[in-house]
Design an enzyme around this catalytic site. Structure first.
Site, PDB file in Angstrom:
ATOM      1  N   TYR A 105     104.541 -25.586  42.102  1.00 27.51           N
ATOM      2  CA  TYR A 105     105.150 -24.644  42.955  1.00 27.51           C
ATOM      3  C   TYR A 105     105.516 -25.217  44.392  1.00 27.51           C
ATOM      4  O   TYR A 105     106.509 -24.660  45.088  1.00 27.51           O
ATOM      5  CB  TYR A 105     103.766 -23.863  43.568  1.00 27.51           C
ATOM      6  CG  TYR A 105     103.360 -22.485  42.574  1.00 27.51           C
ATOM      7  CD1 TYR A 105     103.156 -22.702  41.357  1.00 27.51           C
ATOM      8  CD2 TYR A 105     103.637 -21.317  43.131  1.00 27.51           C
ATOM      9  CE1 TYR A 105     102.947 -21.775  40.415  1.00 27.51           C
ATOM     10  CE2 TYR A 105     103.289 -20.155  42.211  1.00 27.51           C
ATOM     11  CZ  TYR A 105     102.842 -20.514  40.859  1.00 27.51           C
ATOM     12  OH  TYR A 105     102.473 -19.356  40.033  1.00 27.51           O
ATOM     13  N   LYS A 116      95.675 -30.448  31.796  1.00 35.37           N
ATOM     14  CA  LYS A 116      96.482 -30.840  30.365  1.00 35.37           C
ATOM     15  C   LYS A 116      96.508 -32.540  30.431  1.00 35.37           C
ATOM     16  O   LYS A 116      97.624 -33.077  30.432  1.00 35.37           O
ATOM     17  CB  LYS A 116      97.868 -30.217  30.476  1.00 35.37           C
ATOM     18  CG  LYS A 116      98.864 -30.457  29.138  1.00 35.37           C
ATOM     19  CD  LYS A 116      98.253 -30.012  27.939  1.00 35.37           C
ATOM     20  CE  LYS A 116      99.220 -29.952  26.753  1.00 35.37           C
ATOM     21  NZ  LYS A 116      98.644 -29.340  25.656  1.00 35.37           N
ATOM     22  N   ASP A 143      95.843 -25.224  26.948  1.00 33.85           N
ATOM     23  CA  ASP A 143      96.164 -24.411  25.847  1.00 33.85           C
ATOM     24  C   ASP A 143      94.836 -23.962  25.178  1.00 33.85           C
ATOM     25  O   ASP A 143      94.803 -23.009  24.657  1.00 33.85           O
ATOM     26  CB  ASP A 143      96.963 -25.184  24.850  1.00 33.85           C
ATOM     27  CG  ASP A 143      96.449 -26.725  24.462  1.00 33.85           C
ATOM     28  OD1 ASP A 143      95.527 -27.098  25.203  1.00 33.85           O
ATOM     29  OD2 ASP A 143      96.955 -27.386  23.572  1.00 33.85           O
ATOM     30  N   ASP A 149      97.629 -19.618  37.726  1.00 39.73           N
ATOM     31  CA  ASP A 149      98.487 -18.312  37.659  1.00 39.73           C
ATOM     32  C   ASP A 149      98.411 -17.521  36.472  1.00 39.73           C
ATOM     33  O   ASP A 149      98.296 -16.481  36.087  1.00 39.73           O
ATOM     34  CB  ASP A 149     100.095 -18.779  38.118  1.00 39.73           C
ATOM     35  CG  ASP A 149     100.863 -17.674  38.190  1.00 39.73           C
ATOM     36  OD1 ASP A 149     100.129 -16.244  38.881  1.00 39.73           O
ATOM     37  OD2 ASP A 149     101.995 -17.598  37.616  1.00 39.73           O
ATOM     38  N   ASP A 159      96.257 -14.062  34.820  1.00 41.90           N
ATOM     39  CA  ASP A 159      96.699 -12.817  34.385  1.00 41.90           C
ATOM     40  C   ASP A 159      95.946 -12.585  32.876  1.00 41.90           C
ATOM     41  O   ASP A 159      95.672 -11.625  32.880  1.00 41.90           O
ATOM     42  CB  ASP A 159      98.127 -12.929  34.163  1.00 41.90           C
ATOM     43  CG  ASP A 159      99.045 -12.246  35.567  1.00 41.90           C
ATOM     44  OD1 ASP A 159      98.372 -12.572  36.545  1.00 41.90           O
ATOM     45  OD2 ASP A 159      99.992 -11.964  35.239  1.00 41.90           O
TER      46      ASP A 159
HETATM   47  C1  IPM Z   1     100.344 -14.575  41.958  1.00 40.97           C
HETATM   48  C2  IPM Z   1     101.793 -14.123  41.770  1.00 40.97           C
HETATM   49  C3  IPM Z   1     102.374 -15.229  42.747  1.00 40.97           C
HETATM   50  C4  IPM Z   1     102.125 -16.479  42.118  1.00 40.97           C
HETATM   51  C5  IPM Z   1     103.904 -14.803  42.634  1.00 40.97           C
HETATM   52  C6  IPM Z   1     104.205 -13.419  43.326  1.00 40.97           C
HETATM   53  C7  IPM Z   1     104.730 -16.007  43.395  1.00 40.97           C
HETATM   54  O1  IPM Z   1     101.942 -14.214  40.586  1.00 40.97           O
HETATM   55  O2  IPM Z   1      99.822 -14.489  43.295  1.00 40.97           O
HETATM   56  O3  IPM Z   1      99.654 -14.767  41.044  1.00 40.97           O
HETATM   57  O4  IPM Z   1     102.688 -16.723  41.151  1.00 40.97           O
HETATM   58  O5  IPM Z   1     101.270 -17.370  42.917  1.00 40.97           O
HETATM   59 MN    MN Z   2     100.434 -14.685  39.139  1.00 47.45          MN
END
Ligand code: IPM
Ligand code: MN
Length: 357
Positions: free
Chosen positions: A142, A192, A224, A248, A252
């Site tokens: 990032y 990884k 993975d 990240d 999710d």
């Molecule tokens: C998160 C989001 C952000 C990230 C994006 C919006 C830049 O997906 O906070 O997880 O990737 O950190």
């Molecule tokens: Mn995210």
């Protein structure tokens, strides 16, 4: 106690969910006799529209001089064509970095009333699902050097450097081990290391920190495999610590197995007490402005602010219990709706939870 909170509503559903989080903070303030003052500042797409900059200087200054920052979500298709530094997301990365918030805490817990919203089989979820992802937030790909250029053969080429230094790994690992001590004493470090140098350094440093915490169980896992284990047997995890991009993606995934992306809050912390609290979900432009969004992740983020930012554990517990009760009583936004439950709007969900404070 009086606390000054900088509030970034952001884009898409950001303003709607933040309104509900503020509603809950006000209810807490009233019940416990605290004064919460809000300063609204611009960031993301709306800041681009109004000032030309996704992170105006004034926003950084106001956040730095506040006790805490509450954030909705940023981004949307309107700004998708902008170059990297002129995208709403650049504002988010910029504020995380300006406030030196290296540790992002993302708890994923399957709440009983939402068991039916979980896509996993009950024989998997019966074992429980209660983990925390500790994501490194201001390093890795990032923030490494970014380049888009034409190579010597004329191919358009782009690269993002995934770079970590030992001190960055050390400090995030310490956060994970301290957290594990307050939970079930188990840390899984995800990397990884079979491919990446940055992961091999991660492994070396995480092992060193692990040796300082002999009372905490520790193991490594390749990313993975971790993605697979999260859906195969999530009960094996207590605290996960990992680098920015892996965190990240895995967070999710972890959120979905708790029922919905709309349920997971996060706290971004640095060395001091100034933190930024935001749901992990995005700005959901498809449902923005329709009063349909799930405000629970934003409300639980406000609870994390109370707990970690203001040392108000009882107040935070009260908010979490109010959320549980609203769910127990069958109130659901669309994303977590199931048969026999009562569909409510974003603001109705906020009202219900506020009434249980
Ligand atoms: C998160 C989001 C952000 C990230 C994006 C919006 C830049 O997906 O906070 O997880 O990737 O950190
Ligand atoms: Mn995210």
């Amino acid at each position: 106690m009086t606390k000054n909170i900088a509030v970034i509503k952001g884009d898409g559903i950001g303003p709607e969910i933040i309104e509900e989080a503020v509603k809950i903070l006000n209810a807490v303030g009233e019940k416990f006799g605290h004064g919460f003052n809000y300063t609204y500042v611009l960031m993301g797409g709306i800041a681009i529209d109004e000032t030309g900059d996704p992170l105006p200087k004034e926003t950084v200054e106001k956040c730095l001089s506040s006790d805490s920052v509450l954030l909705g979500a940023v981004g949307g298709p309107k700004w998708d064509k902008g170059e990297g530094s002129k995208r709403p997301e650049a504002g988010l990365l910029g504020i995380r970095s300006a406030l030196k918030l290296f540790a992002n805490i993302r708890p994923a817990k399957l709440l009983k009333p939402l068991a039916s919203a979980c896509p996993l089989k009950t024989e998997i979820t019966d074992k429980g699902l209660d983990l925390v992802i500790v994501r490194e937030l201001i390093g890795g790909a990032y923030f490494g050097e970014k380049r888009t250029y034409t190579d010597e053969k004329g191919h358009k080429t782009a690269s993002d450097l995934m770079k970590y230094s030992d001190y960055e790994i050390e400090r995030i690992c310490r956060v994970a081990f301290e957290m594990a001590k307050k939970r079930r004493n188990k840390v899984t470090s995800i990397d990884k290391a079979n491919v990446l140098d940055s992961s091999r350094l991660w492994r070396e440093v995480s092992h060193k920190i692990a040796s300082e915490y002999p009372e905490v169980g520790f193991s490594d896992m390749l990313v993975d495999n971790a993605a697979m284990q999260l859906v195969r047997d999530p009960a094996q995890f207590d605290v996960i610590v990992t680098e920015n991009l892996f965190g990240d993606i895995l967070s999710d995934e972890a959120s979905m197995i708790t029922g919905s992306l709309g349920m997971i809050p996060s706290a971004s912390l640095g060395e001091g007490t100034l933190g930024l609290y935001e749901p992990i979900h995005g700005s959901a432009p498809d449902i923005a402005g329709q009063n349909k969004a799930n405000p629970i992740a934003a409300i639980l983020s406000a609870a994390m602010m109370l707990r970690y930012g203001f040392d108000m554990a009882e107040e935070a517990d009260t908010v979490e219990k109010a959320v549980d009760r609203a769910l127990d009583e069958g109130f659901r936004t669309g994303d977590i709706m199931s048969e026999g439950k009562r569909l409510v709007s974003c603001s109705e969900m906020g009202d219900k939870i506020a009434s249980f404070i």
